[in-house]
Write a protein that holds these residues in place. Structure first.
Motif, mmCIF file in Angstrom:
data_model
loop_
_atom_site.group_PDB
_atom_site.id
_atom_site.type_symbol
_atom_site.label_atom_id
_atom_site.label_comp_id
_atom_site.label_asym_id
_atom_site.label_seq_id
_atom_site.Cartn_x
_atom_site.Cartn_y
_atom_site.Cartn_z
ATOM 1 N N MET A 1 39.230 39.040 6.765
ATOM 2 C CA MET A 1 39.939 37.786 6.660
ATOM 3 C C MET A 1 38.967 36.684 6.290
ATOM 4 O O MET A 1 37.810 36.709 6.683
ATOM 5 C CB MET A 1 40.610 37.445 7.984
ATOM 6 N N LYS A 2 39.470 35.727 5.532
ATOM 7 C CA LYS A 2 38.682 34.556 5.169
ATOM 8 C C LYS A 2 39.310 33.341 5.836
ATOM 9 O O LYS A 2 40.524 33.238 5.921
ATOM 10 C CB LYS A 2 38.692 34.332 3.660
ATOM 11 N N VAL A 3 38.467 32.430 6.273
ATOM 12 C CA VAL A 3 38.958 31.182 6.831
ATOM 13 C C VAL A 3 38.500 30.068 5.917
ATOM 14 O O VAL A 3 37.316 29.953 5.593
ATOM 15 C CB VAL A 3 38.427 30.946 8.271
ATOM 16 N N GLN A 4 39.452 29.270 5.477
ATOM 17 C CA GLN A 4 39.146 28.181 4.572
ATOM 18 C C GLN A 4 39.941 26.961 5.004
ATOM 19 O O GLN A 4 41.174 26.987 5.020
ATOM 20 C CB GLN A 4 39.527 28.580 3.143
ATOM 21 N N MET A 11 42.260 39.374 3.458
ATOM 22 C CA MET A 11 41.630 39.966 2.298
ATOM 23 C C MET A 11 42.492 41.124 1.793
ATOM 24 O O MET A 11 42.992 41.918 2.584
ATOM 25 C CB MET A 11 40.240 40.476 2.697
ATOM 26 N N SER A 12 42.659 41.208 0.483
ATOM 27 C CA SER A 12 43.413 42.325 -0.084
ATOM 28 C C SER A 12 42.580 43.604 0.035
ATOM 29 O O SER A 12 41.371 43.556 0.262
ATOM 30 C CB SER A 12 43.738 42.066 -1.558
ATOM 31 N N LYS A 13 43.236 44.748 -0.128
ATOM 32 C CA LYS A 13 42.512 46.021 -0.100
ATOM 33 C C LYS A 13 41.433 46.043 -1.172
ATOM 34 O O LYS A 13 40.321 46.501 -0.931
ATOM 35 C CB LYS A 13 43.473 47.190 -0.325
ATOM 36 N N LEU A 14 41.776 45.535 -2.363
ATOM 37 C CA LEU A 14 40.813 45.533 -3.451
ATOM 38 C C LEU A 14 39.612 44.661 -3.118
ATOM 39 O O LEU A 14 38.463 45.052 -3.350
ATOM 40 C CB LEU A 14 41.471 45.063 -4.754
ATOM 41 N N GLU A 15 39.856 43.491 -2.570
ATOM 42 C CA GLU A 15 38.744 42.618 -2.192
ATOM 43 C C GLU A 15 37.862 43.284 -1.138
ATOM 44 O O GLU A 15 36.628 43.181 -1.191
ATOM 45 C CB GLU A 15 39.269 41.283 -1.661
ATOM 46 N N ALA A 16 38.481 43.981 -0.181
ATOM 47 C CA ALA A 16 37.718 44.678 0.855
ATOM 48 C C ALA A 16 36.864 45.780 0.238
ATOM 49 O O ALA A 16 35.689 45.951 0.605
ATOM 50 C CB ALA A 16 38.659 45.250 1.907
#
Length: 76
Positions: A1-4, A11-16
């Protein structure tokens, strides 16, 4: 997860996967490349087999046979 800005983004599976691959050592990356090349080739083979069974390549094969019969091909 990203916190902004106090908002949590999942996070998407691809990003992971991208994040994990980016963190691999050179040796791990080489092993991953080898595995992925085999995985991708097998997926391609399965797709070609499905296309052949579905007749999607029949027109191309017929055209190749006609052109060969007409002397428009060479053997190597």
């Amino acid at each position: 997860m990203k916190v902004q800005g106090g908002i949590v983004f999942r996070m998407s599976k691809l990003e992971a996967i991208e994040k994990k691959v980016s963190a691999l050592s050179p040796e791990e990356l080489a092993k991953f490349r080898h595995w992925y090349a085999e995985f991708d080739a097998a997926a391609w083979d399965r797709q070609i087999e499905r296309d052949v069974k579905a007749g999607k390549l029949d027109a191309l094969a017929d055209e190749a046979v006609r052109e060969h019969a007409a002397g428009k091909s060479t053997e190597f």
